[in-house]
Design a protein around this motif. Structure first.
Motif, PDB file in Angstrom:
ATOM      1  N   SER A 113      -5.488 -16.742   2.782  1.00  0.00           N
ATOM      2  CA  SER A 113      -6.497 -17.486   3.548  1.00  0.00           C
ATOM      3  C   SER A 113      -5.969 -18.848   3.986  1.00  0.00           C
ATOM      4  O   SER A 113      -6.237 -19.288   5.108  1.00  0.00           O
ATOM      5  N   VAL A 114      -5.231 -19.501   3.114  1.00  0.00           N
ATOM      6  CA  VAL A 114      -4.652 -20.804   3.465  1.00  0.00           C
ATOM      7  C   VAL A 114      -3.710 -20.655   4.657  1.00  0.00           C
ATOM      8  O   VAL A 114      -3.685 -21.495   5.553  1.00  0.00           O
ATOM      9  N   TYR A 115      -2.963 -19.567   4.699  1.00  0.00           N
ATOM     10  CA  TYR A 115      -2.043 -19.307   5.802  1.00  0.00           C
ATOM     11  C   TYR A 115      -2.746 -18.654   6.993  1.00  0.00           C
ATOM     12  O   TYR A 115      -2.115 -18.363   8.007  1.00  0.00           O
ATOM     13  N   ASN A 116      -4.042 -18.380   6.873  1.00  0.00           N
ATOM     14  CA  ASN A 116      -4.859 -17.715   7.894  1.00  0.00           C
ATOM     15  C   ASN A 116      -4.297 -16.344   8.278  1.00  0.00           C
ATOM     16  O   ASN A 116      -4.312 -15.950   9.445  1.00  0.00           O
ATOM     17  N   ILE A 117      -3.813 -15.624   7.288  1.00  0.00           N
ATOM     18  CA  ILE A 117      -3.292 -14.275   7.480  1.00  0.00           C
ATOM     19  C   ILE A 117      -4.471 -13.307   7.435  1.00  0.00           C
ATOM     20  O   ILE A 117      -5.349 -13.427   6.581  1.00  0.00           O
ATOM     21  N   PRO A 118      -4.530 -12.321   8.335  1.00  0.00           N
ATOM     22  CA  PRO A 118      -5.594 -11.316   8.247  1.00  0.00           C
ATOM     23  C   PRO A 118      -5.537 -10.603   6.892  1.00  0.00           C
ATOM     24  O   PRO A 118      -4.459 -10.344   6.354  1.00  0.00           O
ATOM     25  N   ILE A 119      -6.720 -10.289   6.367  1.00  0.00           N
ATOM     26  CA  ILE A 119      -6.833  -9.736   5.013  1.00  0.00           C
ATOM     27  C   ILE A 119      -7.778  -8.560   4.996  1.00  0.00           C
ATOM     28  O   ILE A 119      -8.839  -8.592   5.619  1.00  0.00           O
ATOM     29  N   VAL A 120      -7.403  -7.529   4.246  1.00  0.00           N
ATOM     30  CA  VAL A 120      -8.343  -6.495   3.831  1.00  0.00           C
ATOM     31  C   VAL A 120      -8.429  -6.623   2.320  1.00  0.00           C
ATOM     32  O   VAL A 120      -7.457  -6.392   1.614  1.00  0.00           O
ATOM     33  N   ALA A 152      -7.872   1.856   4.830  1.00  0.00           N
ATOM     34  CA  ALA A 152      -6.970   2.126   5.956  1.00  0.00           C
ATOM     35  C   ALA A 152      -7.684   1.901   7.293  1.00  0.00           C
ATOM     36  O   ALA A 152      -7.099   1.332   8.221  1.00  0.00           O
ATOM     37  N   LYS A 153      -8.942   2.308   7.407  1.00  0.00           N
ATOM     38  CA  LYS A 153      -9.698   2.079   8.645  1.00  0.00           C
ATOM     39  C   LYS A 153      -9.894   0.595   8.910  1.00  0.00           C
ATOM     40  O   LYS A 153      -9.848   0.144  10.061  1.00  0.00           O
ATOM     41  N   SER A 154     -10.097  -0.180   7.856  1.00  0.00           N
ATOM     42  CA  SER A 154     -10.251  -1.625   8.015  1.00  0.00           C
ATOM     43  C   SER A 154      -8.946  -2.254   8.492  1.00  0.00           C
ATOM     44  O   SER A 154      -8.953  -3.145   9.346  1.00  0.00           O
ATOM     45  N   VAL A 155      -7.829  -1.808   7.951  1.00  0.00           N
ATOM     46  CA  VAL A 155      -6.518  -2.286   8.408  1.00  0.00           C
ATOM     47  C   VAL A 155      -6.344  -1.943   9.881  1.00  0.00           C
ATOM     48  O   VAL A 155      -5.963  -2.793  10.699  1.00  0.00           O
ATOM     49  N   ASN A 156      -6.651  -0.715  10.237  1.00  0.00           N
ATOM     50  CA  ASN A 156      -6.492  -0.275  11.620  1.00  0.00           C
ATOM     51  C   ASN A 156      -7.383  -1.078  12.564  1.00  0.00           C
ATOM     52  O   ASN A 156      -6.970  -1.436  13.673  1.00  0.00           O
ATOM     53  N   LYS A 157      -8.595  -1.374  12.138  1.00  0.00           N
ATOM     54  CA  LYS A 157      -9.522  -2.172  12.941  1.00  0.00           C
ATOM     55  C   LYS A 157      -8.922  -3.544  13.248  1.00  0.00           C
ATOM     56  O   LYS A 157      -8.952  -4.006  14.389  1.00  0.00           O
ATOM     57  N   LEU A 212      -1.322   3.800   5.043  1.00  0.00           N
ATOM     58  CA  LEU A 212      -1.043   2.660   5.913  1.00  0.00           C
ATOM     59  C   LEU A 212       0.132   2.920   6.850  1.00  0.00           C
ATOM     60  O   LEU A 212       0.055   2.606   8.033  1.00  0.00           O
ATOM     61  N   ILE A 213       1.201   3.508   6.338  1.00  0.00           N
ATOM     62  CA  ILE A 213       2.344   3.752   7.231  1.00  0.00           C
ATOM     63  C   ILE A 213       2.036   4.837   8.251  1.00  0.00           C
ATOM     64  O   ILE A 213       2.659   4.886   9.308  1.00  0.00           O
ATOM     65  N   ASN A 214       1.055   5.681   7.954  1.00  0.00           N
ATOM     66  CA  ASN A 214       0.665   6.704   8.910  1.00  0.00           C
ATOM     67  C   ASN A 214      -0.231   6.178  10.031  1.00  0.00           C
ATOM     68  O   ASN A 214      -0.475   6.867  11.011  1.00  0.00           O
ATOM     69  N   LEU A 215      -0.720   4.951   9.896  1.00  0.00           N
ATOM     70  CA  LEU A 215      -1.546   4.354  10.950  1.00  0.00           C
ATOM     71  C   LEU A 215      -0.730   4.037  12.193  1.00  0.00           C
ATOM     72  O   LEU A 215      -1.210   4.152  13.314  1.00  0.00           O
ATOM     73  N   ASN A 216       0.511   3.603  11.960  1.00  0.00           N
ATOM     74  CA  ASN A 216       1.325   3.107  13.066  1.00  0.00           C
ATOM     75  C   ASN A 216       2.783   3.124  12.615  1.00  0.00           C
ATOM     76  O   ASN A 216       3.096   2.651  11.526  1.00  0.00           O
ATOM     77  N   LYS A 217       3.655   3.613  13.479  1.00  0.00           N
ATOM     78  CA  LYS A 217       5.080   3.720  13.113  1.00  0.00           C
ATOM     79  C   LYS A 217       5.751   2.365  12.908  1.00  0.00           C
ATOM     80  O   LYS A 217       6.808   2.276  12.294  1.00  0.00           O
ATOM     81  N   ASP A 218       5.124   1.293  13.397  1.00  0.00           N
ATOM     82  CA  ASP A 218       5.707  -0.039  13.261  1.00  0.00           C
ATOM     83  C   ASP A 218       5.287  -0.765  11.984  1.00  0.00           C
ATOM     84  O   ASP A 218       5.727  -1.885  11.734  1.00  0.00           O
ATOM     85  N   ILE A 219       4.427  -0.148  11.189  1.00  0.00           N
ATOM     86  CA  ILE A 219       3.972  -0.779   9.948  1.00  0.00           C
ATOM     87  C   ILE A 219       5.031  -0.615   8.858  1.00  0.00           C
ATOM     88  O   ILE A 219       5.561   0.475   8.637  1.00  0.00           O
ATOM     89  N   ILE A 220       5.309  -1.725   8.197  1.00  0.00           N
ATOM     90  CA  ILE A 220       6.134  -1.702   6.990  1.00  0.00           C
ATOM     91  C   ILE A 220       5.257  -2.241   5.866  1.00  0.00           C
ATOM     92  O   ILE A 220       4.724  -3.347   5.961  1.00  0.00           O
TER      93      ILE A 220
END
Length: 161
Positions: free
Chosen positions: A95-102, A143-148, A28-36
């Motif tokens: 889901s209650v907070y409508n946060i994107p989920i994988v 990881a691909k789903s997160v990136n999508k 996950l952190i390798n997908l994008n340098k801004d991911i924590i």
């Protein structure tokens, strides 16, 4: 981009192993340098996960504070940008907070149909073995789903501007 990562379900067959947790965090952190990546823990595993995060020694992989219950975990989740989780109550809270989920679900049909996320944006990745297990789940697919979702979010923000 703050991603909460939950590896623990109510049973071992539905949980990611510590090795899978480590590997997924690094993917996950390798997908994008801004991911924590913020790993969330059940109280009984807090020290084990603290050691894992310390050994990884990555600035953008952190352990969330120890929680004493689902209410405290919900409070932490509320301020995240995304949840990556095995099939647990945290998915429903996100889901209650409508946060994107994988979501990482067993291959069992009923599991995804009955307990799928209700957020506007989610992806489900399943294990490959029959039964109530996530065995065989592809961390690369997770990881691909997160990136999508990340790519769609950036695109959506550009459309609004």
């Amino acid at each position: 981009m703050n991603i909460v990562l939950n590896h623990r379900a109510s049973s071992e067959p539905r949980s990611l192993t510590l090795e899978q947790l480590k590997d997924l965090s690094l993917k996950l952190i390798n997908l994008n340098k801004d991911i924590i990546v913020h790993i969330i823990s059940v109280p009984s595993e807090y020290e084990i996960l603290k050691d894992l995060v310390n050994k990884l020694d990555k600035e953008n992989i952190k352990l969330l504070p120890k929680t004493e219950g689902i209410g405290e975990a919900a409070g932490l989740l509320k301020y995240s940008d995304m949840l990556v989780s095995v099939d647990t109550g945290l998915i429903h809270i996100a889901s209650v907070y409508n946060i994107p989920i994988v979501g990482i679900y067993p291959l069992t049909e009923n599991s995804a149909k009955l307990f799928e996320p209700k957020s506007e944006r989610y992806e489900i990745v399943r294990g490959t073995k029959s039964g109530y297990t996530i065995e065989g789940v592809s961390l690369d697919k997770v990881a691909k789903s997160v990136n999508k979702i990340l790519e769609e979010s950036v695109y959506d923000k550009r459309c609004v501007v």
